[in-house]
Design an enzyme around this catalytic site. Structure first.
Site, short mmCIF file in Angstrom:
data_model
loop_
_atom_site.label_atom_id
_atom_site.label_comp_id
_atom_site.label_asym_id
_atom_site.label_seq_id
_atom_site.Cartn_x
_atom_site.Cartn_y
_atom_site.Cartn_z
N ASP A 178 0.86 -1.18 0.00
CA ASP A 178 0.00 0.00 0.00
C ASP A 178 0.90 1.23 0.00
OD1 ASP A 178 -2.31 1.78 0.41
OD2 ASP A 178 -3.35 -0.07 0.95
N HIS A 256 -2.99 3.24 -4.48
CA HIS A 256 -2.34 2.65 -3.29
C HIS A 256 -0.96 2.14 -3.67
CE1 HIS A 256 -5.60 3.14 -0.43
NE2 HIS A 256 -6.47 2.73 -1.35
N GLU A 319 -10.15 3.09 -4.54
CA GLU A 319 -9.76 4.45 -4.13
C GLU A 319 -8.67 5.07 -5.01
OE1 GLU A 319 -10.81 4.13 0.61
OE2 GLU A 319 -8.79 3.58 0.02
#
Ligand code: ACM
Length: 525
Positions: A178, A256, A319
């Site tokens: 991440d 990420h 995201e």
């Protein structure tokens, strides 16, 4: 005879006590198994030897009492029958996994000390006579652990996987990379771990407070570094496999990705790459869409696939906000050249490139529900985390989905009704009763569409979970409730019934020093 339910978690499909004297395990108990079920018999023998101090060589001695494994090919692969009689315990299964689940149920019939690491030959090793028939509702019974924000030493993960297996959970989803850390050794790209596994510090306090008041509490000044070598990964994969737990690795893209891009700035879009992130929350850093980046991803995935035999691999996809793609001239030119409408379609194109790479390796792609946004890859399985909609849309589209909705099964959320009574968490509220009451099949789906809901999974994001004991605090006993959702039929026993069984079940966790959150609002310790 007690009329209380047998204290089993998850509750078997059918479990009846029999009015006969208890089975008594002794140093003279024999264990017998056909070759097909030998691994599960050996697992049982090892556990019983550890907790009693006695030796149980499989197929090697006659006994006063017996535990007998029987190969019965008509049962479902994960199903089993378990009959406990005064002189003989009979386990029937079609496959090693079914026999393994029978073993887990049988262990729960013995005193909780059966899970002890120390031998206790002094205890009465009895099990009540019972007739049990069982099989799981869902084939995907998962728990995700984020090892990027904070990572867990290998022994802590082994302990965690042990306890998952006791709950008949069969997927450990390993969030390995991440923005805040890349945690898996990739031989061809050593800087991923040399640079990507290290961050200067972590945020203090809660990120929303920092953002909302514009007043940063700053960082904690404590460097975090670490990663899993390929040997350690192989060790954990083998450990989990021996417990019928598949490990699903997750390699995030296109977002990420800040730790990866900090290590190899040419994969990103900025003239000067950002360092491995020391903040929580959504980041703008994305992979670029150049051929060289896909060559990198192809190499990385080839090494990952070689380590993880599971038929699925997770490519993230969540995201990925798009400002960097919107503002980059070359990316915009590429988007037009591909004939795509917008950045969502570009993300879907990106995911389809990953799908093609995985197909070469005979792996199925799993992604978070954002992968639906610009058109869903043909063979993708969707993890529906923002609610139920992702799963509904996937199932209607004919794609498989796994239910991970954050209101119910995000175990980084608080467990108490009153947040103030618990250590700092990310927010949200998922008390045990709410988890146990969750029904994974969305009411909107027809029976045919519902077949695409292959399971349910709990999530442990670790921004506010810095240690293994805190991970256990957040996971348990909610994973016990998750196990019931995943295993039991839809008309499973209610929460009150679960609590009567949970009371004994907590003793099993105590014996293993699992640092669960005591559910004092429901059961007295
Ligand atoms: C997620 O919680 N970002 C999948």
């Amino acid at each position: 005879m007690s009329s209380a339910p047998l204290p089993l978690v998850p509750q078997p499909n059918r479990a009846a006590r029999l009015t006969q004297p208890d089975f008594v395990l002794s140093a003279d108990t024999a264990i017998n198994a056909p070759a097909a079920l030998l691994s599960s018999a050996q697992f049982l023998a090892d556990r019983l030897a550890t907790c009693t101090g006695w030796d149980f060589p499989v197929n090697a001695k006659p006994g006063e009492t017996r535990i007998k494994f029987n190969h019965l090919s008509t049962l479902a692969p994960d199903g089993y029958q378990l009959i406990v009689a005064p002189q003989e315990i009979l386990i029937s299964a079609a496959a090693p996994s079914g026999a393994f689940y029978a073993v887990q149920t049988l262990l729960q019939l013995f005193p909780p000390a059966v899970f002890d690491a120390q031998p206790r030959p002094d205890l009465p090793w009895t099990a009540p006579c019972a007739d049990i028939e069982d099989a799981p509702r869902f084939r995907w019974r998962g728990v995700m652990v984020d090892s990027s924000r904070y990572f867990q030493p290998l022994p802590a993960l082994k302990k965690f996987i042990d306890v998952l297996a006791q709950h008949k959970i069969n997927v450990f989803h390993w969030h390995l990379v991440d923005d805040q850390g890349w945690r898996i050794e990739i031989k061809k790209y050593p800087k991923l771990t040399e640079i990507g596994s290290k961050r200067r510090e972590s945020p203090r306090g809660h990120m929303a407070v920092n953002l909302r008041n514009g007043q940063s509490l700053g960082g904690d000044g404590k460097p975090i570094e670490g990663f899993y070598t390929q040997d350690e990964v192989r060790e954990l994969v083998a450990y989990a496999a021996a417990r019928h737990v598949n490990i699903l690795p997750e390699i995030e893209m296109p977002g990420h990705a800040q730790a990866a891009i900090a290590a190899y700035p040419e994969l990103g879009l900025l003239a000067e790459a950002k360092p491995v992130s020391c903040k929580w929350g959504i980041h703008e850093t994305l992979f670029n869409t150049k051929p060289e980046t896909f060559a990198f991803l192809e190499d990385v995935l080839a090494e990952v696939v070689a380590l993880f035999p599971f038929e699925y691999l997770h490519i993230g996809g969540d995201e990925a906000i798009k400002p960097q793609w919107e503002n980059d001239v070359a990316t915009q030119a590429h988007l037009k050249e591909l004939g795509l409408k917008d950045e969502h379609e570009l993300q879907s194109w990106f995911i389809r490139q990953a799908e093609a790479i995985l197909q070469k390796h005979h792996r199925k792609l799993v992604g978070w529900d954002e992968i639906l946004e610009g058109g869903l890859a043909e063979t993708a399985t969707v993890m529906s985390w923002r609610g139920l909609e992702g799963a509904i849309e996937s199932a209607k589209h004919g794609n498989d989905a796994i239910m991970c909705p954050n209101p119910f099964v995000y175990f980084d959320h608080y467990q108490a009704e009153d947040w103030g009574t618990e250590p700092l968490g990310i927010g949200g509220n998922s008390p045990l009763a709410k988890v146990h009451g969750y029904e994974p099949i969305p009411a909107e789906l027809t029976a045919e569409q519902a077949k695409h809901i292959i399971g349910v999974q709990g999530q442990l994001w670790t921004e506010y979970i810095a240690t293994p004991s805190r991970l256990e605090f957040m996971a348990f006993p909610r994973v016990c409730a998750l196990a019931e959702i995943a295993w039991c039929p839809q008309d499973r026993p209610d929460f009150a019934h679960f609590l009567t069984r949970l009371k004994t079940h907590l003793r099993r966790l105590d014996v293993q020093d699992v640092r669960y959150r005591a559910p004092l609002e429901y059961v007295q310790a």
